[in-house]
Scaffold this active site. Structure first.
Site, PDB file in Angstrom:
ATOM      1  N   TYR A   1       7.436   7.833  -1.480  1.00 62.48           N
ATOM      2  CA  TYR A   1       8.236   9.042  -1.279  1.00 62.48           C
ATOM      3  C   TYR A   1       9.289   8.780  -0.223  1.00 62.48           C
ATOM      4  CZ  TYR A   1       6.810  12.967  -4.023  1.00 62.48           C
ATOM      5  OH  TYR A   1       6.651  13.836  -5.064  1.00 62.48           O
TER       6      TYR A   1
ATOM      7  N   GLU B   1      11.833  11.391   0.447  1.00 64.93           N
ATOM      8  CA  GLU B   1      12.619  12.644   0.484  1.00 64.93           C
ATOM      9  C   GLU B   1      13.545  12.624   1.691  1.00 64.93           C
ATOM     10  OE1 GLU B   1       9.910  15.932   0.414  1.00 64.93           O
ATOM     11  OE2 GLU B   1       9.901  16.029  -1.778  1.00 64.93           O
TER      12      GLU B   1
ATOM     13  N   ASP C   1      33.766  14.660 -14.883  1.00 65.91           N
ATOM     14  CA  ASP C   1      32.503  14.037 -15.278  1.00 65.91           C
ATOM     15  C   ASP C   1      32.864  12.797 -16.093  1.00 65.91           C
ATOM     16  OD1 ASP C   1      30.209  13.195 -16.504  1.00 65.91           O
ATOM     17  OD2 ASP C   1      29.643  15.155 -17.326  1.00 65.91           O
TER      18      ASP C   1
ATOM     19  N   THR D   1      27.075   9.226 -15.047  1.00 65.70           N
ATOM     20  CA  THR D   1      25.796   8.564 -15.256  1.00 65.70           C
ATOM     21  C   THR D   1      25.977   7.122 -14.779  1.00 65.70           C
ATOM     22  OG1 THR D   1      26.482   7.852 -17.442  1.00 65.70           O
ATOM     23  CG2 THR D   1      25.219   9.896 -17.333  1.00 65.70           C
TER      24      THR D   1
ATOM     25  N   LYS E   1      25.630   4.123 -18.740  1.00 66.14           N
ATOM     26  CA  LYS E   1      26.496   3.949 -19.905  1.00 66.14           C
ATOM     27  C   LYS E   1      27.399   2.738 -19.649  1.00 66.14           C
ATOM     28  CE  LYS E   1      25.822   8.798 -21.027  1.00 66.14           C
ATOM     29  NZ  LYS E   1      26.387  10.158 -21.143  1.00 66.14           N
TER      30      LYS E   1
ATOM     31  N   ARG F   1      19.084   4.104 -15.992  1.00 68.55           N
ATOM     32  CA  ARG F   1      19.349   5.513 -16.317  1.00 68.55           C
ATOM     33  C   ARG F   1      19.394   6.313 -15.028  1.00 68.55           C
ATOM     34  NH1 ARG F   1      19.048   5.342 -21.368  1.00 68.55           N
ATOM     35  NH2 ARG F   1      19.771   7.484 -21.519  1.00 68.55           N
TER      36      ARG F   1
HETATM   37  C1  LIG Z   1      25.776  11.356 -21.060  1.00 69.91           C
HETATM   38  C2  LIG Z   1      26.517  12.436 -20.402  1.00 69.91           C
HETATM   39  C3  LIG Z   1      25.928  13.220 -19.391  1.00 69.91           C
HETATM   40  C4  LIG Z   1      24.453  13.303 -19.095  1.00 69.91           C
HETATM   41  O1  LIG Z   1      23.695  12.278 -18.922  1.00 69.91           O
HETATM   42  P1  LIG Z   1      22.092  12.337 -18.926  1.00 69.91           P
HETATM   43  O2  LIG Z   1      21.774  11.203 -18.014  1.00 69.91           O
HETATM   44  O3  LIG Z   1      21.677  12.175 -20.330  1.00 69.91           O
HETATM   45  O4  LIG Z   1      21.667  13.634 -18.344  1.00 69.91           O
HETATM   46  C5  LIG Z   1      26.728  14.111 -18.703  1.00 69.91           C
HETATM   47  N1  LIG Z   1      28.024  14.254 -19.006  1.00 69.91           N
HETATM   48  C6  LIG Z   1      28.617  13.553 -19.982  1.00 69.91           C
HETATM   49  C7  LIG Z   1      30.068  13.764 -20.262  1.00 69.91           C
HETATM   50  C8  LIG Z   1      27.870  12.633 -20.730  1.00 69.91           C
HETATM   51  O5  LIG Z   1      28.457  11.975 -21.730  1.00 69.91           O
END
Ligand SMILES: *Cc1c(COP(=O)(O)O)cnc(C)c1O
Length: 413
Positions: A50, A52, A196, A222, A225, A231
């Site tokens: 932990y 936190e 985002d 994220t 990707k 992840r």
């Molecule tokens: C993939 C994605 C997310 C979210 O990702 P998770 O890890 O699956 O929660 C958020 N915003 C956009 C634009 C995405 O393509």
């Protein structure tokens, strides 16, 4: 005791999954293959503790090495994106978005984004998501002719709703995002701009897409990707006050203990992303996507918006046959060893579980080393499989050819 000895069932499933990944072509635009180094950190003893709080201010003893690991991840993220503050604790992209919204808005405040059906993400105001339960989403539109962001509609919605936040960044949009234009509209209505960049983060840091900084007030992404990490999520800003609210809204606002093994893996991935080779990778991802889009266009498919500037494309299947659905094509392609997802095209007349399109991306194939000429062969496989959808013998023949090709491009080590 090893996993193989202690739990042969799970061990065997993981072994089979590794084989599946090794012998198939991964074209899901949001996926990638991480290095052994990233996996080693993610599978390390750092899962035990932990931690936190934040580096230097934890609620548990014994966090000395954890502080150093998290600080490395923060420093590398800041260096990668060229920004002042980074929070590396969000467990996922959706968590990062929720925490960013908590920092930028009060419950009941409104924001504008693009909706899921036009390429947005469920965390951008889909009705069942926290972003729509606690805040009030409004949506701007794509230009129906060009299928690109309609900035007149962004400005009109912003003037109509006077939102607290203007959100850009998408899950299924193949064109360059003009961040400066979003910022100009945000300034006109005194809103904050949130970008985002979940999908394109790796292209941004690799120099293959313009950066959301310095235009955006808050940038979320994220890490799994195009950044090719474990992840997880990440939030960044240049604003000192916003940085404090973001930290509070991640912990204790929306999460408990951070996943420190994943934060270590993020640090490793960011270290890889800072290397010069990553620029070559990002450029190749885009070249491969253009080649795939061009090859499929030449075979009669329609690419939404006419092509791609980034790592992904939406393929409209209707020019091949009005009866073809995205879901049956995705299932057919899997039989041939080609992994994709069905996806609506703009103004798709079919429901979301059928669709008239598929989404394709090149980040994972590029990690395996495929270049333009290899991608042309992949386009041939895709087209042959779709045109043989009720011919299992041909599909299994393609499956074998795909497996042969995969042998030439082993997983990264
Ligand atoms: C993939 C994605 C997310 C979210 O990702 P998770 O890890 O699956 O929660 C958020 N915003 C956009 C634009 C995405 O393509």
């Amino acid at each position: 005791m090893s996993l193989e000895q202690s739990d042969p069932q799970v061990f065997d499933l993981i072994r089979k999954e590794a084989q599946r990944q090794e012998s198939t072509l991964e074209l899901i635009a949001s996926e990638n293959h991480v290095s052994t180094a990233v996996r080693e950190a993610a599978g390390s003893v750092l899962t035990n503790k932990y931690a936190e709080g934040y580096p230097g201010a934890r609620y548990y003893q014994g966090c000395g090495y954890y502080d150093q690991v998290e600080q490395l991840a923060i420093d590398r993220a800041k260096q990668l994106f060229g920004c002042k503050h980074a929070n590396v604790q969000p467990h996922s992209g959706a968590n990062a978005n929720l925490a960013a919204m908590m920092a930028l808005m009060q419950p009941g405040d409104s924001f504008i984004s693009i909706n899921l059906a036009s390429g947005g993400h469920l965390s951008h105001g889909m009705k069942l998501n926290a972003s729509a339960i606690f805040y009030r989403p409004g949506h701007y539109e794509l230009d129906p002719k060009t299928e690109t962001i309609d900035f007149d509609s962004v400005r009109a919605k912003a003037k109509e709703l006077r939102p607290k936040v203007i959100l850009c960044g998408y899950s299924a949009y193949s064109r360059i995002i003009d961040f400066a234009r979003f910022r100009a509209i945000a300034d006109e209505v005194d809103a904050k701009m949130m970008a985002d960049v979940a999908h394109i983060a790796g292209l941004i840091v690799g120099g293959a897409h313009p950066s959301a900084f310095p235009h955006a007030h808050v940038v979320t992404t994220t890490t799994h990707k195009t950044l090719r990490g474990p992840r997880g999520g990440l939030i960044m800003t240049n604003d000192d006050d916003l940085a404090k609210s973001i930290n509070r809204s991640v912990f204790p606002g929306s999460q408990g203990g951070p996943l420190m093994h994943i934060i270590a893996a993020k640090a490793v991935a960011f270290g890889e992303d800072l290397r010069p080779e990553f620029k070559t990778y990002a450029a190749q991802v885009v070249k491969n996507a253009k080649t795939l889009a061009d090859s499929l266009t030449a075979k009669g498919y329609r690419i939404v918006s006419g092509g791609t500037d980034n790592h992904l494309m939406l393929v409209d299947l209707r020019p091949i046959s009005m009866d073809l659905t995205g879901v049956e094509v995705a299932v057919t392609l899997e039989k041939a060893g080609i992994i994709t997802n069905f996806n609506g095209v703009p103004n798709d007349p079919r429901p979301p579980r059928q669709t008239s399109g598929i989404r394709l991306g090149t980040p994972a194939l590029t990690t395996r080393g495929l270049k333009e000429n290899d991608i042309k062969l992949v386009a041939d496989f895709i087209d042959r499989a779709i045109r043989s959808k009720s011919d299992d013998a041909t599909l299994s023949k393609i499956r074998n050819e795909v497996a042969e090709m995969c042998k030439k491009f082993p997983m990264p080590h």
